[in-house]
Scaffold this motif. Structure first.
Motif, PDB file in Angstrom:
ATOM      1  N   UNK A 137      -6.389  -7.114 -12.729  1.00  0.00           N
ATOM      2  CA  UNK A 137      -4.957  -7.079 -13.076  1.00  0.00           C
ATOM      3  C   UNK A 137      -4.411  -5.657 -13.197  1.00  0.00           C
ATOM      4  N   UNK A 138      -5.064  -4.694 -12.529  1.00  0.00           N
ATOM      5  CA  UNK A 138      -4.534  -3.331 -12.484  1.00  0.00           C
ATOM      6  C   UNK A 138      -3.726  -3.156 -11.197  1.00  0.00           C
ATOM      7  N   UNK A 139      -2.996  -2.057 -11.128  1.00  0.00           N
ATOM      8  CA  UNK A 139      -2.181  -1.782  -9.955  1.00  0.00           C
ATOM      9  C   UNK A 139      -2.518  -0.418  -9.367  1.00  0.00           C
ATOM     10  N   UNK A 140      -2.089  -0.218  -8.140  1.00  0.00           N
ATOM     11  CA  UNK A 140      -2.274   1.071  -7.487  1.00  0.00           C
ATOM     12  C   UNK A 140      -1.610   2.196  -8.256  1.00  0.00           C
ATOM     13  N   UNK A 141      -0.475   1.902  -8.893  1.00  0.00           N
ATOM     14  CA  UNK A 141       0.273   2.936  -9.618  1.00  0.00           C
ATOM     15  C   UNK A 141      -0.548   3.567 -10.729  1.00  0.00           C
ATOM     16  N   UNK A 142      -1.555   2.862 -11.239  1.00  0.00           N
ATOM     17  CA  UNK A 142      -2.341   3.395 -12.342  1.00  0.00           C
ATOM     18  C   UNK A 142      -3.282   4.519 -11.911  1.00  0.00           C
ATOM     19  N   UNK A 185       0.836  -1.193   0.000  1.00  0.00           N
ATOM     20  CA  UNK A 185       0.000   0.000   0.000  1.00  0.00           C
ATOM     21  C   UNK A 185       0.873   1.247   0.000  1.00  0.00           C
ATOM     22  N   UNK A 186       0.250   2.372  -0.339  1.00  0.00           N
ATOM     23  CA  UNK A 186       0.927   3.666  -0.315  1.00  0.00           C
ATOM     24  C   UNK A 186      -0.054   4.705   0.202  1.00  0.00           C
TER      25      UNK A 186
END
Length: 284
Positions: free
Chosen positions: A37-42, A19-20
């Motif tokens: 399949x997505x990420x937090x960075x997106x 987490x961030x």
């Protein structure tokens, strides 16, 4: 403003979620929940905007991004339990949950299974109540439900994901969710983020996501609801209208036109409009 904090929480089954957090620690809480399949960075275009006033938390689902990739747990109710653990371990209160695609389904499962005392508002970004159409439904029912797969087509896609050439299948499948005018470098970056989820995880999570029908959950939402839809998405705008009707007076819908980056990833392709709409909802 405090510097961004990154780390892991450990779930009861010993899986670690990355987490961030960024923004003022005392600011109103927003949690962005990624899709399949997505990420937090997106969500970086949202984080950079909202961190000036809000406490922004992002995280990667199990099997996705920088989180652990166990061999088990790839069902939406399990992801809802993971979300609940995150809210409790980070002690987040009066939270606005923003779920994109499968992330919206995670919110629906969380509402179904857990106390909602920490939740203040919710945002559903381009997700239909189910992804699999029933053969007995009329055309109108299919639009309202939003299902874009038949059961056979779903299992065929899952088989392709885990077969030879699965990486290319994923990439071509993903391209259908962006507008024709998407910046190619940005698309390639997003594809690399998605590739952090192994093909086996992608297949299991698609099955663990697509078959659910969350239609009976919406009337039980008693907090403000924002539904964001897009005319350039594979999911019909009518499915968002149906959800608003089920929630009732607490809900409203905003629609992105196709010409303004109104794809499944409108928050990525047109962050200016998306962030403005979300901020207006947060300030209501």
């Amino acid at each position: 403003m405090a510097a961004a904090t990154t780390g892991f929480i450990t779930l009861p089954d010993n899986v670690r979620l990355a987490y961030s957090q960024s923004g003022p620690p005392t600011g109103p809480n927003i949690v962005f929940i990624p899709g399949w399949i997505q990420t937090a960075a997106q969500f970086h275009k949202q984080v950079s905007h909202f961190q000036t006033r809000f406490r922004v938390t992002t995280y990667d689902h199990r099997g996705h991004g920088d989180s652990d990739k166990p061999a088990f747990g790839y069902r939406v109710p399990r992801l809802a339990a993971d979300l609940d653990a995150l809210l409790n371990q980070l002690d987040l209160r009066a939270v606005t949950l923003v779920g994109h695609s499968m992330g919206a389904s995670v919110i629906w499962a969380h509402r179904d299974l857990f106390p909602r005392t920490r939740i203040a508002k919710v945002v559903f970004v381009d997700q239909a109540r189910t992804l699999v159409s029933q053969p007995t439904w009329s055309d109108e029912q299919k639009l309202q439900a939003g299902g874009s797969f038949s059961a056979d087509a779903l299992y065929e896609t899952v088989a392709l994901l885990t077969g030879p050439g699965g990486d290319e299948v994923r990439k071509q499948f993903a391209r259908r969710f962006y507008s024709e005018g998407v910046d190619e470098e940005e698309f390639e970056w997003a594809a690399r983020q998605s590739a952090k989820a192994p093909n086996e995880v992608a297949a299991k999570m698609m099955l663990g996501h697509a078959m659910h029908d969350w239609g009976d959950v919406f009337p039980r939402f008693d907090v403000p609801v924002l539904v964001i839809s897009a005319k350039g998405s594979l999911l019909p705008v009518e499915s968002g209208e149906w959800i608003v009707g089920q929630v009732g007076k607490n809900a409203r819908q905003v629609v992105f036109e196709k010409e303004e980056g109104g794809s499944h990833f409108m928050f990525f392709e047109n962050p200016e409009k998306f962030n403005r709409i979300l901020e207006e909802f947060l300030d209501e």
